[in-house]
Design a protein around this motif. Structure first.
Motif, PDB file in Angstrom:
ATOM      1  N   ALA A 118       0.835  -1.206   0.000  1.00  0.00           N
ATOM      2  CA  ALA A 118       0.000   0.000   0.000  1.00  0.00           C
ATOM      3  C   ALA A 118       0.866   1.251   0.000  1.00  0.00           C
ATOM      4  O   ALA A 118       0.602   2.210  -0.745  1.00  0.00           O
ATOM      5  N   SER A 154       1.330   4.255  -3.200  1.00  0.00           N
ATOM      6  CA  SER A 154       0.577   5.433  -2.780  1.00  0.00           C
ATOM      7  C   SER A 154       1.500   6.621  -2.529  1.00  0.00           C
ATOM      8  O   SER A 154       2.715   6.487  -2.485  1.00  0.00           O
ATOM      9  N   SER A 186       2.410   8.887   0.428  1.00  0.00           N
ATOM     10  CA  SER A 186       2.284   8.811   1.875  1.00  0.00           C
ATOM     11  C   SER A 186       2.841  10.064   2.537  1.00  0.00           C
ATOM     12  O   SER A 186       3.785  10.683   2.038  1.00  0.00           O
ATOM     13  N   ARG A 217      -2.207   8.329   3.955  1.00  0.00           N
ATOM     14  CA  ARG A 217      -1.875   7.715   2.663  1.00  0.00           C
ATOM     15  C   ARG A 217      -2.914   8.150   1.648  1.00  0.00           C
ATOM     16  O   ARG A 217      -4.107   8.121   1.910  1.00  0.00           O
ATOM     17  N   VAL A 218      -2.430   8.550   0.480  1.00  0.00           N
ATOM     18  CA  VAL A 218      -3.308   8.968  -0.604  1.00  0.00           C
ATOM     19  C   VAL A 218      -3.147   7.982  -1.750  1.00  0.00           C
ATOM     20  O   VAL A 218      -2.049   7.787  -2.257  1.00  0.00           O
ATOM     21  N   VAL A 219      -4.232   7.331  -2.112  1.00  0.00           N
ATOM     22  CA  VAL A 219      -4.253   6.481  -3.292  1.00  0.00           C
ATOM     23  C   VAL A 219      -4.705   7.408  -4.403  1.00  0.00           C
ATOM     24  O   VAL A 219      -5.850   7.847  -4.423  1.00  0.00           O
ATOM     25  N   THR A 220      -3.794   7.717  -5.311  1.00  0.00           N
ATOM     26  CA  THR A 220      -4.125   8.782  -6.240  1.00  0.00           C
ATOM     27  C   THR A 220      -3.411   8.666  -7.569  1.00  0.00           C
ATOM     28  O   THR A 220      -2.322   8.120  -7.661  1.00  0.00           O
ATOM     29  N   ASP A 221      -4.060   9.214  -8.555  1.00  0.00           N
ATOM     30  CA  ASP A 221      -3.434   9.510  -9.834  1.00  0.00           C
ATOM     31  C   ASP A 221      -3.286  11.031  -9.897  1.00  0.00           C
ATOM     32  O   ASP A 221      -3.251  11.627 -10.922  1.00  0.00           O
ATOM     33  N   TRP A 274      -8.843  10.719  -3.826  1.00  0.00           N
ATOM     34  CA  TRP A 274      -8.887   9.716  -2.763  1.00  0.00           C
ATOM     35  C   TRP A 274      -7.837   9.921  -1.676  1.00  0.00           C
ATOM     36  O   TRP A 274      -6.679  10.161  -1.937  1.00  0.00           O
ATOM     37  N   CYS A 280      -6.843   8.075   2.216  1.00  0.00           N
ATOM     38  CA  CYS A 280      -7.167   6.990   3.143  1.00  0.00           C
ATOM     39  C   CYS A 280      -6.060   6.819   4.161  1.00  0.00           C
ATOM     40  O   CYS A 280      -5.027   7.477   4.093  1.00  0.00           O
TER      41      CYS A 280
END
Length: 137
Positions: free
Chosen positions: A41, A45, A47, A63-67, A71, A73
């Motif tokens: 993760a 991501s 972070s 943590r950012v799940v991103t393009d 998002w 999280c």
């Protein structure tokens, strides 16, 4: 005081063992998460860490799940560092870091931290009926 903390997106500074421990043992949304899963993760991501400038210790993680579009999280503040505004400051730092990308919407889900995120400008979805999910609720 919040001015005794520094926020960084440098992945080399992350205390991965502490992050894994916090999330897998004390975060309802990540309870039981394996270290391998947490490391994957982090690798996939963007972070952020919050660090005590007096000791250098990491006290929070996001943590950012991103393009670079959406998002957010895994926002966590160590129990002993809570109540000082670190969570709001960390989320604000994440929000501001993403601003140059002209992110249209940053999403997150919370069961218990609405006030923390509200201080950083987050609000309930205007049209939650538009959103759908697959998997665990």
């Amino acid at each position: 005081m919040i001015d005794t903390y520094e926020f960084s997106s440098d992945p080399a500074r992350l205390d991965r063992a502490a992050v894994h421990h916090w999330l897998s043992t004390d975060a309802y949304w990540a309870a039981g998460r394996s270290r391998e899963t947490q490391d994957r993760a982090i690798a996939g991501s963007l972070s952020f860490g919050a660090y005590d400038t007096r000791t250098g210790a990491q006290v929070a993680y996001a943590r950012v799940v991103t393009d670079r579009v959406t998002w957010l999280c895994d926002v966590y503040v160590a129990r002993e560092a809570r109540g000082q505004g670190i969570g709001t400051a960390l989320v604000t730092a994440v929000r501001d870091h993403l601003a140059p990308y002209e992110v249209r919407r940053i999403l997150l889900a919370t069961a218990d931290a609405h006030e923390v995120y509200g201080k950083a400008g987050f609000h309930p979805l205007a049209n939650p009926g538009k959103w759908m999910a697959y998997g665990r609720q």
